[in-house]
Enzyme design. Sequence first.
Site, short mmCIF file in Angstrom:
data_model
loop_
_atom_site.label_atom_id
_atom_site.label_comp_id
_atom_site.label_asym_id
_atom_site.label_seq_id
_atom_site.Cartn_x
_atom_site.Cartn_y
_atom_site.Cartn_z
CG HIS A 1 -2.11 -0.91 1.05
ND1 HIS A 1 -2.04 -2.25 1.34
CD2 HIS A 1 -3.38 -0.68 0.63
CE1 HIS A 1 -3.22 -2.81 1.12
NE2 HIS A 1 -4.05 -1.89 0.68
N GLY A 2 2.05 1.21 0.49
CA GLY A 2 2.86 2.42 0.48
C GLY A 2 4.19 2.25 1.18
#
Length: 473
Positions: A325-326
């Site tokens: 996700h990041g």
Amino acid sequence: MLFNSSEFFIFLPIVFFLYWFVLKNSFRQQNIMLLGASYFFYGWFDWRFLGLLILSTVIDYSFGFWVANGTERKKKLFLWLSIFNNLIILGFFKYYNFFVTEAAIFLGNLGFHAHPYVLNIVLPLGISFYTFHGMSYVLDIYRGNFKPIANFVDYAVFVCFFPLLVAGPIERASHLLPQITTSRKFSYAQGVQGLRLMLWGFFKKVVVADSLAPIVDDIYKNYHTYSGSTVALGAIYFSFQIYCDFSGYTDIALGTAKLFGFELLTNFKFPYFSRNIAEFWRRWHISLSSWFRDYLYIPLGGGRTTRAKAVRNTFIIFLVSGFWHGANWTFIVWGGIHALLFIPLLLGNKNRQFTGPIVAYDRSLPTLKELAQMLLTFTLATLAWVFFRCPDMATSFAILKQMTVNFFHVPALKSFMLFYVAPLVLIDWYFRRDERALAFPRNRALRYITYAVMFVVIIYHSNNNASFIYFQF
């Protein structure tokens, strides 16, 4: 191009008209037009990244043939080269700055003074999604589940089909490519179902998520000035914001695909009605969780191995999912929290306790036990979302701490937003048996009145064209 933009409402009818009225007699021409429309759709965001998208598509298309036709040794070599290529592309644009910064901090703790070279680059939209499309295609060919596609346009449409290009769902070649490589006929029922999904998706995104967004932003930014109950309410609102934002996008994507005769994979099945975290992950971002299950968790041994290895595999899949996700420790911790919540279920053989229909499938209301289970699962997911939402670990812990301060102060100013959340929960509960077959009123007059009211409310709230949260991933 955003789904909730005026440009999209010009773009979509034009593509629809050309697709069904001009090119209806040739699915090959339809595919060429869809590919061109998809490149235009993606290039509207930033044309500079079109080259990267096309390059990634060409490379995985080529690797598919090399993996299929080589000796066993060459197949494995080309498979790993394909995986390495996709991870290099993803790692460079998404994780380079994170790794060099963390390496500099680590060396600094050892007494070395490092000056990391940080790149000022923009993350290409959809890169986490289309690289996973390419990897799954080559992996399925290596496993013998699928044969390489000869027509490049067909494969490129699989990777770049504009409804799913930017934020999924993450499709499988075995599911979408057979639809791309065969002729399609317009189905009125499918088209109506698609428009209903789009209407509901726009309602969730524009009316609910975008209305909650400024309230959530204010509470998370100024948490130290609010009581614990207000901060907790902000966390609850973010749970619904991200759900309506992402599932709203998915509904629009699925509905748009239906207009062109395609059925995409399900991505959400009312996750906030889950009775434990394991069921939550079978209902939240399903295309991603199933991707990690099939291509990472099971190859590692899954849960059908020793307890120690099963725990290891669980941590790996959740930590990798969080990192997907990041490039931030907050996402890794978010994944780690879900791993810690999942492991007791795994060890107690309860991780597959709720694999059947949705709660109270054949009843109007849940039992008290089921209600308690849903509330507990939602609470745990909401607390984990705090790490997902915050920019750093310090802020995450500060917000959790602030929730304990003057908690019983009633946050009257912010509670009016429950006007949006409560009807959403009730409507979702009404629709829960099938997320695609939205059960609008059967009476024609009442049904069209419902459509009109929803359309007016959407138009009333559509004043900011806010981006979708998952576009940043």
